[in-house]
Scaffold this motif. Structure first.
Motif, mmCIF file in Angstrom:
data_model
loop_
_atom_site.group_PDB
_atom_site.id
_atom_site.type_symbol
_atom_site.label_atom_id
_atom_site.label_comp_id
_atom_site.label_asym_id
_atom_site.label_seq_id
_atom_site.Cartn_x
_atom_site.Cartn_y
_atom_site.Cartn_z
ATOM 1 N N GLU A 121 0.812 -1.210 0.000
ATOM 2 C CA GLU A 121 0.000 0.000 0.000
ATOM 3 C C GLU A 121 0.845 1.261 0.000
ATOM 4 O OE1 GLU A 121 -0.379 -1.770 4.277
ATOM 5 O OE2 GLU A 121 -0.237 -2.493 2.195
ATOM 6 N N GLU A 122 2.054 1.173 0.541
ATOM 7 C CA GLU A 122 2.948 2.337 0.536
ATOM 8 C C GLU A 122 3.502 2.599 -0.855
ATOM 9 O OE1 GLU A 122 4.495 2.052 5.173
ATOM 10 O OE2 GLU A 122 5.485 0.855 3.617
ATOM 11 N N VAL A 123 3.846 1.514 -1.571
ATOM 12 C CA VAL A 123 4.287 1.677 -2.953
ATOM 13 C C VAL A 123 3.146 2.240 -3.798
ATOM 14 C CG1 VAL A 123 5.155 0.494 -5.014
ATOM 15 C CG2 VAL A 123 5.960 -0.188 -2.744
ATOM 16 N N ALA A 124 1.951 1.713 -3.603
ATOM 17 C CA ALA A 124 0.788 2.181 -4.357
ATOM 18 C C ALA A 124 0.514 3.653 -4.086
ATOM 19 C CB ALA A 124 -0.434 1.341 -3.997
ATOM 20 N N LEU A 125 0.618 4.065 -2.827
ATOM 21 C CA LEU A 125 0.393 5.467 -2.465
ATOM 22 C C LEU A 125 1.363 6.379 -3.202
ATOM 23 C CD1 LEU A 125 -0.858 7.696 -0.652
ATOM 24 C CD2 LEU A 125 0.888 7.102 1.062
ATOM 25 N N LEU A 126 2.632 6.021 -3.195
ATOM 26 C CA LEU A 126 3.647 6.863 -3.819
ATOM 27 C C LEU A 126 3.543 6.845 -5.346
ATOM 28 C CD1 LEU A 126 6.623 5.862 -1.514
ATOM 29 C CD2 LEU A 126 5.469 8.074 -1.572
ATOM 30 N N ALA A 127 3.015 5.742 -5.904
ATOM 31 C CA ALA A 127 2.843 5.649 -7.353
ATOM 32 C C ALA A 127 1.497 6.208 -7.810
ATOM 33 C CB ALA A 127 2.979 4.197 -7.808
ATOM 34 N N ALA A 128 0.687 6.663 -6.863
ATOM 35 C CA ALA A 128 -0.626 7.269 -7.152
ATOM 36 C C ALA A 128 -1.574 6.292 -7.837
ATOM 37 C CB ALA A 128 -0.461 8.529 -7.991
ATOM 38 N N ILE A 129 -1.581 5.035 -7.352
ATOM 39 C CA ILE A 129 -2.539 4.043 -7.825
ATOM 40 C C ILE A 129 -3.135 3.348 -6.610
ATOM 41 C CG2 ILE A 129 -1.413 3.632 -10.049
ATOM 42 C CD1 ILE A 129 -0.065 1.191 -8.851
ATOM 43 N N SER A 130 -4.177 2.568 -6.838
ATOM 44 C CA SER A 130 -4.794 1.868 -5.722
ATOM 45 C C SER A 130 -3.942 0.684 -5.285
ATOM 46 C CB SER A 130 -6.191 1.372 -6.105
ATOM 47 O OG SER A 130 -6.101 0.305 -7.041
ATOM 48 N N THR A 131 -4.105 0.304 -4.027
ATOM 49 C CA THR A 131 -3.377 -0.854 -3.515
ATOM 50 C C THR A 131 -3.757 -2.111 -4.289
ATOM 51 O OG1 THR A 131 -3.253 0.112 -1.310
ATOM 52 C CG2 THR A 131 -2.919 -2.260 -1.473
ATOM 53 N N GLU A 132 -5.050 -2.241 -4.617
ATOM 54 C CA GLU A 132 -5.510 -3.414 -5.361
ATOM 55 C C GLU A 132 -4.839 -3.493 -6.729
ATOM 56 O OE1 GLU A 132 -9.614 -5.369 -7.215
ATOM 57 O OE2 GLU A 132 -9.673 -3.441 -6.143
ATOM 58 N N TYR A 133 -4.688 -2.347 -7.387
ATOM 59 C CA TYR A 133 -4.085 -2.314 -8.715
ATOM 60 C C TYR A 133 -2.620 -2.737 -8.633
ATOM 61 C CZ TYR A 133 -3.628 -0.676 -13.553
ATOM 62 O OH TYR A 133 -3.439 -0.608 -14.914
ATOM 63 N N TYR A 134 -1.899 -2.181 -7.653
ATOM 64 C CA TYR A 134 -0.491 -2.543 -7.503
ATOM 65 C C TYR A 134 -0.346 -4.017 -7.118
ATOM 66 C CZ TYR A 134 4.281 -2.941 -5.961
ATOM 67 O OH TYR A 134 5.574 -3.374 -5.822
ATOM 68 N N THR A 135 -1.224 -4.499 -6.270
ATOM 69 C CA THR A 135 -1.173 -5.897 -5.848
ATOM 70 C C THR A 135 -1.315 -6.826 -7.051
ATOM 71 O OG1 THR A 135 -2.058 -5.374 -3.661
ATOM 72 C CG2 THR A 135 -2.271 -7.649 -4.409
ATOM 73 N N ARG A 136 -2.207 -6.487 -7.955
ATOM 74 C CA ARG A 136 -2.404 -7.320 -9.151
ATOM 75 C C ARG A 136 -1.149 -7.331 -10.026
ATOM 76 N NH1 ARG A 136 -7.676 -5.248 -11.998
ATOM 77 N NH2 ARG A 136 -7.257 -7.042 -13.356
#
Length: 291
Positions: free
Chosen positions: A42-57
């Protein structure tokens, strides 16, 4: 949805890289009782300006990210140039690779003659799988007569694990070996369907726990230049510079040339080794080595 095995490699690489960072590295507060090493998804997703679910996928190999998003993630994870190149090669794995890239590489006769003319510098040509494709007399004196090995075994990273003399030759064998594995990782992203490369990784993974550990660390590096310390049985300790040149007719062949700073004991040691090698029985070159 089934995971794409190619994208799964990309996800494992991202996971390994975020495990190396802390929240403070990227300007975030860590907070108490963190159970996950490194950054959270979720921290990577926050900094990349995407949702946690999107980054997880993406990290689970269930989604192929766009180039702009990969660039953003690369910035978040503080990837260096080699790691960034590897990331984008992984993302392009599904492209069809020309079958010619999987043909066995051969050293060009003109290139072999150039190696033979380098009488004061050890030099060899290394291929995609770290195959030793060509070498000169001084390289044979510094390492071994590579012509003694059948072609399938004439592989630098393989020799690092299978030959005791390689462990004795390199003062920092682990550093040398991990770099060789990191360079092999770069090749695996560019040529995911290369059967000899896949077979090499499978063989070494099955026979050596250290190889498995270092391969799964997903460290990557391009061939460049550096300094190595060796302990040679004939001339003693040597500190040698090495540099990489790319073959003009095959960019997947790299010429590694070694030398020592003039006026140093290592420079004198190379000259002594060259004199010793001249008195030995001529060694086979790549062009006439038996297989």
């Amino acid at each position: 949805m089934n995971r794409n095995p190619h994208l799964n490699d990309l996800g494992e690489f991202l996971k390994a890289r975020r495990a190396e960072l802390t929240p403070s590295d990227v300007g975030l507060r860590g907070g108490p009782r963190r159970r996950v090493k490194g950054l959270r998804r979720e921290e990577v997703a926050l900094l990349a300006a995407i949702s946690t679910e999107y980054y997880t996928r993406i990290e689970q190999g269930r989604l192929q990210a766009s180039a702009p998003l990969l660039d953003e993630i690369a910035q978040v994870l503080r990837l260096n140039d080699d790691q960034r190149a590897y990331l984008f090669d992984l993302a392009a794995k599904e492209r069809v690779r020309p079958s010619a890239y999987r043909e066995r590489q051969q050293v060009d006769p003109q290139l072999q003659r150039m190696l033979d003319d380098l009488s004061a510098s050890p030099a060899f040509v290394i291929g995609r799988c770290t195959d030793i494709l060509g070498w000169n007399r001084l390289a044979a004196a510094l390492w071994t007569d590579f012509g003694r090995y059948p072609e399938p075994e004439r592989v630098f990273v393989r020799l690092l694990f299978t030959e005791p003399w390689m462990r004795e030759l390199y003062v920092d064998w682990e550093e040398v070996t991990r770099l060789a594995i990191a360079q092999l990782r770069m090749e695996s992203a560019r040529y995911p369907d290369d059967q000899p490369l896949t077979a090499l990784v499978e063989e070494l993974s099955a026979r050596d726990a250290q190889f498995r550990q270092w391969w799964t660390a997903h460290d990557v590096a391009m061939r460049g230049k550096g300094v190595k310390k060796l302990r040679h049985p004939v001339v003693g300790e040597l500190t040698l510079d090495w540099n990489t040149l790319t073959c003009g007719t095959d960019p997947d062949q790299h010429i590694i040339v070694w030398n020592a700073e003039p006026g140093t004991a290592s420079h004198d040691g190379l000259r002594l080794l060259a004199s010793w090698a001249a008195d030995q029985k001529p060694t086979a070159s790549a062009s006439d080595a038996t297989t």
